[in-house]
Write a protein that holds these residues in place. Structure first.
Motif, PDB file in Angstrom:
ATOM      1  N   UNK A  53      88.643  -8.272 -61.074  1.00  0.00           N
ATOM      2  CA  UNK A  53      88.237  -7.236 -62.021  1.00  0.00           C
ATOM      3  C   UNK A  53      89.361  -6.243 -62.312  1.00  0.00           C
ATOM      4  N   UNK A  54      90.571  -6.607 -61.963  1.00  0.00           N
ATOM      5  CA  UNK A  54      91.778  -5.879 -62.374  1.00  0.00           C
ATOM      6  C   UNK A  54      91.952  -4.503 -61.732  1.00  0.00           C
ATOM      7  N   UNK A  55      91.241  -4.221 -60.649  1.00  0.00           N
ATOM      8  CA  UNK A  55      91.405  -2.901 -60.041  1.00  0.00           C
ATOM      9  C   UNK A  55      92.808  -2.690 -59.487  1.00  0.00           C
ATOM     10  N   UNK A  56      93.474  -3.746 -59.028  1.00  0.00           N
ATOM     11  CA  UNK A  56      94.834  -3.584 -58.513  1.00  0.00           C
ATOM     12  C   UNK A  56      95.829  -3.239 -59.618  1.00  0.00           C
ATOM     13  N   UNK A  57      95.469  -3.476 -60.861  1.00  0.00           N
ATOM     14  CA  UNK A  57      96.414  -3.263 -61.958  1.00  0.00           C
ATOM     15  C   UNK A  57      96.601  -1.799 -62.332  1.00  0.00           C
ATOM     16  N   UNK A  58      95.679  -0.921 -61.927  1.00  0.00           N
ATOM     17  CA  UNK A  58      95.767   0.472 -62.363  1.00  0.00           C
ATOM     18  C   UNK A  58      96.986   1.183 -61.787  1.00  0.00           C
ATOM     19  N   UNK A  59      97.312   0.892 -60.538  1.00  0.00           N
ATOM     20  CA  UNK A  59      98.434   1.564 -59.877  1.00  0.00           C
ATOM     21  C   UNK A  59      99.282   0.514 -59.153  1.00  0.00           C
ATOM     22  N   UNK A  60     100.126  -0.199 -59.883  1.00  0.00           N
ATOM     23  CA  UNK A  60     100.899  -1.297 -59.283  1.00  0.00           C
ATOM     24  C   UNK A  60     101.759  -0.804 -58.113  1.00  0.00           C
ATOM     25  N   UNK A  61     101.775  -1.595 -57.059  1.00  0.00           N
ATOM     26  CA  UNK A  61     102.539  -1.210 -55.875  1.00  0.00           C
ATOM     27  C   UNK A  61     104.021  -1.532 -56.018  1.00  0.00           C
ATOM     28  N   UNK A  62     104.347  -2.502 -56.892  1.00  0.00           N
ATOM     29  CA  UNK A  62     105.720  -2.953 -57.004  1.00  0.00           C
ATOM     30  C   UNK A  62     106.114  -3.944 -55.923  1.00  0.00           C
ATOM     31  N   UNK A  92      90.052  15.924 -63.307  1.00  0.00           N
ATOM     32  CA  UNK A  92      89.160  14.967 -62.666  1.00  0.00           C
ATOM     33  C   UNK A  92      89.509  13.577 -63.177  1.00  0.00           C
ATOM     34  N   UNK A  93      89.533  12.597 -62.269  1.00  0.00           N
ATOM     35  CA  UNK A  93      89.777  11.247 -62.742  1.00  0.00           C
ATOM     36  C   UNK A  93      90.050  10.256 -61.631  1.00  0.00           C
ATOM     37  N   UNK A  94      90.765   9.218 -61.999  1.00  0.00           N
ATOM     38  CA  UNK A  94      91.021   8.009 -61.204  1.00  0.00           C
ATOM     39  C   UNK A  94      92.453   8.079 -60.704  1.00  0.00           C
ATOM     40  N   UNK A  95      92.635   8.025 -59.379  1.00  0.00           N
ATOM     41  CA  UNK A  95      93.946   8.234 -58.790  1.00  0.00           C
ATOM     42  C   UNK A  95      94.308   7.093 -57.848  1.00  0.00           C
ATOM     43  N   UNK A  96      95.601   6.933 -57.571  1.00  0.00           N
ATOM     44  CA  UNK A  96      95.984   6.040 -56.482  1.00  0.00           C
ATOM     45  C   UNK A  96      95.697   6.719 -55.150  1.00  0.00           C
ATOM     46  N   UNK A  97      95.453   5.943 -54.115  1.00  0.00           N
ATOM     47  CA  UNK A  97      95.279   6.520 -52.779  1.00  0.00           C
ATOM     48  C   UNK A  97      96.670   6.885 -52.267  1.00  0.00           C
ATOM     49  N   UNK A  98      97.111   8.071 -52.703  1.00  0.00           N
ATOM     50  CA  UNK A  98      98.472   8.546 -52.460  1.00  0.00           C
ATOM     51  C   UNK A  98      98.460  10.062 -52.600  1.00  0.00           C
TER      52      UNK A  98
END
Length: 361
Positions: A53-62, A92-98
Motif C-alpha cells: 500500500x506504498x506506506x514506505x514510499x512517503x519517507x524513503x530511507x535511501x 498537523x500531519x504525516x511525519x517520518x518517525x524521526x
C-alpha cells in the motif's frame, strides 16, 4: 543532526537508529521538528502493508530493504526557505518517525498546504496535506496528545461506519470486529452503537476482554476462542482489524455464505498475516478510507464531509476523555524511546488503555 528509526521491510522486528547531518534546504523547502507523535497499532499496519500500500514510499530511507515508518502528529517549523511558511508555525500531519523532516510546501491556503516533494506526487492526497493548527477546527492545544493518538484513526472509524451504512450493512444487522481493543476498532464500534439496531460483537484476546467490556460500545465482547458462541446461521459482516489469517479462516468457515461481507482494515497480528484466497463465503475486500472519503466529497462536498467528521470527533473525544476515560496517555522522549515503544507495539504486549506519544527530542 537528524535521527531516524529504520525498519527492515522483510523483518519488522529488526530496527536501528541512524543519525545524519542535516541536509541544506533548497529554495521553497522547510525543515520541521516533529514534537508530538503517536505510536499505535495503526503504525504496525503501515509497516505490515508498507510495500503493498506504498506506506514506505512517503519517507524513503535511501537504503535498500530499509523503511521509515510514517506516523501522525504535530510539528513546528524550525527553518524556512519558503515565503509562505513562517518559522514557528505549528502543523498537523504525516511525519517520518524521526526528529526532523523536510517538506516542499505547495498549494498554500490559510488552512494548510500539501507536500510537493517529487517522490510523493503519486501518493494519496490525504497523506500529503498539512494543516496549520491556528486555522484547524479539529485542533485544541489542551488535547493535542489525544488528537495525535486518535484523530487519524477516528477518521478511518467514521468512514468504515459510513461505508457500512452506505451499503445497508450488506443485509446484516450483526457485525463482528476483531482486535476489538484497538483504537480504530472501538472508534468504529462507538459510531455503530450510536445508530441503534446493530449488534456489534467485539472479538479480542482473553487478556483484553475486560477492557473492551468496560468501553460500553460493544453489544457483546468475546475472546477469540469463544467465536462458536455467535450463531452461524444468521447474516453477519466481519470487519478485520487484526489481519490474522487463522482467525479469518475460522470466521469464513463458520459463517460461509451467511457472511455477507468481509472487510479487511488492519494488520495488528503481524505474525499471522496472510491472504484471503480459497476461503468460503465472500472474498475479503480491503477497506481504503480515502476511497470512501473521495466518494463522499463528490456527493456532499469537502466542507460538508469535514463538518460531519468534526461533529463525530467532538462527540468521541468527549467520551474518550470523560469522567471514565478510555485512554491514559504515556509520554516518551527521544528516538531510543521511539525504538523501544515501536518494539512493544509490534509484540502486541501494549496495554490497550494506554496511548503512547513521543517527543523525538
Amino acid at each position: 543532526m537528524t535521527t531516524t528509526l529504520l525498519i527492515r521491510k522483510d523483518r519488522l522486528d529488526d530496527t536501528r537508529l541512524r543519525t545524519d547531518t542535516d541536509a541544506a534546504l533548497a529554495q521553497g523547502q522547510v525543515r520541521v521538528a516533529p514534537d508530538l507523535l503517536a505510536l499505535t497499532a495503526n503504525n504496525i499496519t503501515y509497516a505490515a502493508f508498507g510495500d503493498s500500500m506504498d506506506y514506505w514510499r512517503f519517507f524513503p530511507s535511501g537504503e535498500e530493504g530499509w523503511g521509515v515508518l510514517p506516523v501522525w502528529g504535530f510539528g513546528r517549523v524550525a527553518q524556512s526557505m519558503h515565503p509562505g511558511v513562517a518559522v514557528g508555525e505549528r502543523l498537523w500531519g504525516y511525519w517520518p518517525l524521526a526528529d526532523s523532516a523536510i517538506l516542499s510546501p505547495d498549494r498554500l491556503t490559510a488552512a494548510g498546504f500539501r507536500d510537493a516533494a517529487p517522490h510523493r506526487s503519486g501518493l494519496h492526497a490525504v497523506y500529503n496535506r498539512y494543516a496549520r493548527c491556528n486555522q484547524d477546527p479539529f485542533w485544541r492545544e489542551d488535547t493535542e496528545a489525544a488528537q495525535a493518538l486518535l484523530r487519524p484513526l477516528f477518521s478511518t472509524s467514521w468512514l468504515i461506519d459510513d461505508f457500512m451504512a452506505d451499503n445497508g450493512f450488506f443485509g446484516a444487522r450483526r457485525l463482528l470486529l476483531s482486535s476489538a481493543s484497538s483504537k480504530t476498532a472501538y472508534g468504529t464500534a462507538h459510531r455503530l452503537a450510536l445508530r441503534g439496531g446493530i449488534e456489534v460483537i467485539g472479538l479480542t484476546s482473553s487478556a483484553h476482554r475486560g477492557f473492551c467490556e468496560g468501553l460500553g460500545c460493544y453489544s457483546r465482547v468475546l475472546a477469540y476462542e469463544a467465536l462458536e458462541e455467535v450463531p452461524a446461521r444468521e447474516p453477519c459482516v466481519y470487519i478485520d482489524f487484526a489481519g490474522n489469517t487463522d482467525l479469518r479462516r475460522r470466521i469464513h468457515e463458520r459463517f460461509g455464505n451467511q457472511l455477507r461481507y468481509s472487510c479487511a482494515v488492519g494488520g495488528t497480528h503481524v505474525d499471522r498475516l496472510g491472504g484471503g484466497a480459497g476461503l468460503p463465503g465472500p472474498r475479503p475486500e480491503l477497506f481504503f478510507a480515502p476511497a470512501q472519503a473521495k466518494k463522499r466529497q463528490s456527493e456532499w462536498g469537502e466542507q460538508e464531509l469535514q463538518q460531519r467528521i468534526l461533529t463525530g470527533w467532538n462527540d468521541f473525544l468527549q467520551r474518550v476523555l470523560g469522567s471514565e476515560p478510555w485512554l491514559r496517555v504515556e509520554q516518551h522522549r527521544g528516538m531510543q524511546d521511539a525504538q523501544a515503544t515501536y518494539a512493544q507495539m509490534l509484540s502486541g504486549r501494549a496495554d490497550p488503555a494506554v496511548g503512547h506519544v513521543l517527543r523525538p527530542r
